[in-house]
Motif scaffolding. Structure first.
Motif, PDB file in Angstrom:
ATOM      1  N   MET A  98       0.837  -1.209   0.000  1.00 46.64           N
ATOM      2  CA  MET A  98       0.000   0.000   0.000  1.00 46.64           C
ATOM      3  C   MET A  98       0.866   1.252   0.000  1.00 46.64           C
ATOM      4  N   ASP A  99       1.941   1.213   0.741  1.00 48.95           N
ATOM      5  CA  ASP A  99       2.870   2.343   0.780  1.00 48.95           C
ATOM      6  C   ASP A  99       3.498   2.560  -0.601  1.00 48.95           C
ATOM      7  N   ARG A 103       3.075   5.850  -3.027  1.00 53.62           N
ATOM      8  CA  ARG A 103       4.230   6.596  -3.548  1.00 53.62           C
ATOM      9  C   ARG A 103       4.190   6.693  -5.068  1.00 53.62           C
ATOM     10  N   LEU A 104       3.826   5.577  -5.719  1.00 52.31           N
ATOM     11  CA  LEU A 104       3.734   5.598  -7.177  1.00 52.31           C
ATOM     12  C   LEU A 104       2.632   6.545  -7.650  1.00 52.31           C
ATOM     13  N   LEU A 108       3.084   9.770 -10.047  1.00 48.57           N
ATOM     14  CA  LEU A 108       2.290   9.999 -11.248  1.00 48.57           C
ATOM     15  C   LEU A 108       1.608  11.360 -11.212  1.00 48.57           C
ATOM     16  N   GLN A 109       1.097  11.744 -10.063  1.00 48.97           N
ATOM     17  CA  GLN A 109       0.463  13.055  -9.935  1.00 48.97           C
ATOM     18  C   GLN A 109       1.466  14.179 -10.177  1.00 48.97           C
TER      19      GLN A 109
END
Length: 120
Positions: A98-99, A103-104, A108-109
């Motif tokens: 989940m971490d 982070r991914l 991407l944002q």
């Protein structure tokens, strides 16, 4: 009125033979410190409280049956402990994943924001 010692013994043996109490539970309830004491009560009293038509249960058989049940309980407790450990490991792995996903998504944002602002 306080029960006599014999009445207490009879009550304990009846409860054990009826399956209402395990040996250890009877020891605690009737404040008996040694398992052999209860076993001696069973040997001496069980023939007296059984009907003539009912077979008298062998104390040795009762102890074997109780020990097998206790072994089964211990085995189930071991299995439960193993499953709890595996569950904790799975939860830890889930949290790590989940971490990583979070982070991914953030990357991407940031990348989308950078591309959006650079296009303008």
């Amino acid at each position: 009125m306080k029960k006599s010692r014999k009445d207490t013994q009879i009550e304990a043996v009846k409860a054990i033979l009826a399956g209402e109490l395990l040996l250890e539970e009877a020891m605690e309830k009737y404040d008996v410190r040694d398992k052999r004491t209860i076993l001696n009560w069973m040997k001496s009293i069980s023939p007296l409280i059984q009907n003539k038509t009912e077979p008298v249960p062998d104390v040795h058989e009762y102890v074997i049956k109780e020990n097998s049940l206790l072994r089964r309980v211990i085995g189930l407790q071991d299995q439960l402990r193993e499953l709890e450990e595996k569950n904790a490991q799975i939860l830890a792995q889930r949290n790590v994943l989940m971490d990583k996903v979070t982070r991914l998504e953030l990357k991407l944002q940031v990348q989308d924001n950078y591309e959006t602002t650079s296009d303008v």
